[in-house]
Write a protein that holds these residues in place. Structure first.
Motif, PDB file in Angstrom:
ATOM      1  N   ASP A   1     100.258   9.314 -22.969  1.00 24.02           N
ATOM      2  CA  ASP A   1      99.163   8.803 -23.757  1.00 24.02           C
ATOM      3  C   ASP A   1      99.124   7.502 -24.488  1.00 24.02           C
TER       4      ASP A   1
ATOM      5  N   GLU B   1      96.564   4.378 -23.352  1.00 24.02           N
ATOM      6  CA  GLU B   1      96.020   3.729 -24.318  1.00 24.02           C
ATOM      7  C   GLU B   1      96.080   2.240 -24.426  1.00 24.02           C
TER       8      GLU B   1
ATOM      9  N   THR C   1      93.341  -0.698 -23.435  1.00 18.15           N
ATOM     10  CA  THR C   1      93.199  -1.692 -24.524  1.00 18.15           C
ATOM     11  C   THR C   1      93.451  -3.358 -23.857  1.00 18.15           C
TER      12      THR C   1
END
Length: 436
Positions: free
Chosen positions: A216, A220, A224
């Motif tokens: 996770d 992310e 980003t």
């Protein structure tokens, strides 16, 4: 010597169960044998004590009764000097000679003969003994027969223990292999995949949970990063367009050309960053059928005027009758354009550039320029690496993008010296895009 266990969980489990089964079989057999012999000795001693009690209750008498003896037993009455006063059964001088002559009752053994000595009046002693090896005595025979049959019963059961353990472990390892296969399939294009929960043992379940949490965070961070690169590239487009408009208004031709060249270079870097960001994003579709020969022809046609104007030559060679592949045409066009532009930037005028299709699903760009030292070939694909000061015009990410395109198509970018050791040969060997 140190015991070396197999590396696999199944092998270790089976080896440990085999060892434990052998230890349990030996320990159980020895324990049962000791218990049986102890029980047999208990009954034998009770029988000897009963026989001695019967003789003591029948005294005084001249001769011993004939019905007091059991199989393999002998009874004698001796005085203080071990003289046999009365006897019934086999004469056993070794037993008589070993009788303790104190005031207490004693059990003692000589070989296979168990004896019991108890004092009576007049300094005399009753000695009852039994030969365990006598044919009539079946106690030891029963014990021996039982142990043999017990061993035949225990050994198969002990063999079943590692077998059952191996079956259970195999079931466990299959679940772990399935989870491992899921983990191995996780990549840039499958960042949303997670390890299944509830299929692993409770001891291993926290590892799966921690791995999913790490994925996770990785997803992310990945999103980003790519979003940041795309946002920066998009933000730079507007000021670059403004700068270009203002550069067009400069009256000095030399200054204008220098400004436009710088703006074009910056625009090319922005385009490369956008392309790199797009390649880093997960792709939702499975690609499309491609004609590599047509793509190569389009790149050569588009780049040929500028290359010829600079004093270089460019040619197209098709070495494959079937140059079809599955992939993304935009990404492959970008990669091939980068290879051609790289050959133009880093070779002197009069260099011959060849774009080659095939054999098979391959695209190559070959030049006969100055080339690169062999120890630097592998580093050409690294971002922002330059071998010397003459390679300062590029953005440093062109070949990195080509390498990423190749890997996105399950292929590889290979860099090697050109024909005859002159120049360089960049070859993309394509695999195929698999549906996600």
């Amino acid at each position: 010597m140190r015991l070396r266990l197999p590396r696999s969980l199944l092998g270790q489990f089976v080896a440990l169960h085999v060892v434990m089964a052998l230890i349990a079989t030996i320990a159980l057999s020895l324990g049962v044998a000791a218990l049986l012999h102890s029980t047999a000795d208990h009954y034998q001693r009770r029988l000897l004590r009963q026989q001695a009690s019967i003789i003591a209750s029948a005294l005084p008498m001249i001769t011993l009764p004939s019905d007091v003896l059991t199989d393999g037993m002998a009874v004698a009455i001796i005085d203080r000097r071990r003289t046999v006063l009365m006897t019934k059964g086999p004469a056993r001088p070794r037993i008589i000679a070993a009788v303790p002559m104190d005031h207490g009752a004693h059990f003692f053994r000589r070989g296979v003969i168990e004896a019991y000595s108890v004092p009576i009046s007049g300094g005399r002693r009753i000695v009852a003994s039994q030969d365990s090896a006598a044919p009539e005595v079946i106690t030891d025979d029963i014990v021996s027969a039982f142990l043999k049959r017990f061993a035949l019963l225990v050994l198969p059961i002990a063999a079943l223990v590692p077998l059952i353990g191996a079956l259970l472990t195999r079931r466990l390892t299959r679940r772990m292999q399935a989870v491992s296969a899921t983990a191995a399939a996780i990549g840039p294009r499958t960042l949303d995949t997670r390890l299944p929960r509830g299929t692993l043992p409770s001891e291993v379940e926290p590892l799966a949970a921690a791995t999913n949490e790490a994925l996770d965070r990785l997803e992310e961070g990945f999103r980003t990063q790519t979003a940041f690169a795309a946002d920066i590239a998009h933000e730079l487009r507007t000021p670059l367009a403004v700068i270009r408009l203002r550069a067009d208004a400069v009256g000095d031709a030399a200054v204008k050309d220098a400004l436009l060249a710088s703006v074009d270079r910056a625009a090319r870097v922005v385009a490369q960053l956008l392309a790199l960001a797009d390649l880093e994003r997960p792709v939702e579709d499975a690609g499309e059928p491609l004609d590599l020969a047509a793509l190569a022809e389009a790149v050569v046609t588009n780049r040929a005027p500028g290359i010829l104007a600079d004093g270089r030559t460019i040619a197209l060679e098709n070495l494959s009758a079937d140059a079809a592949a599955i992939g993304y045409s935009g990404a492959i066009l970008l990669a091939l354009e980068n290879l051609v532009d790289n050959a133009v930037r880093h070779t002197p005028p009069s260099t011959a550039i060849v774009v080659r299709v095939g054999p098979g699903a391959r695209l190559s760009v070959v030049d006969d320029g100055d080339g690169v030292a062999l120890e630097h070939l592998a580093r050409l694909k690294h971002r922002f690496w330059r071998g010397d000061g003459t390679r300062s015009e590029g953005s440093g990410i062109g070949l990195s993008i080509v390498d990423r395109v190749a890997r996105a198509h399950h292929g590889v970018l290979d860099v090697a010296p050109g024909p005859g050791g002159k120049g360089l040969c960049f070859e993309i060997a394509f695999g195929s895009i698999q549906p996600q």
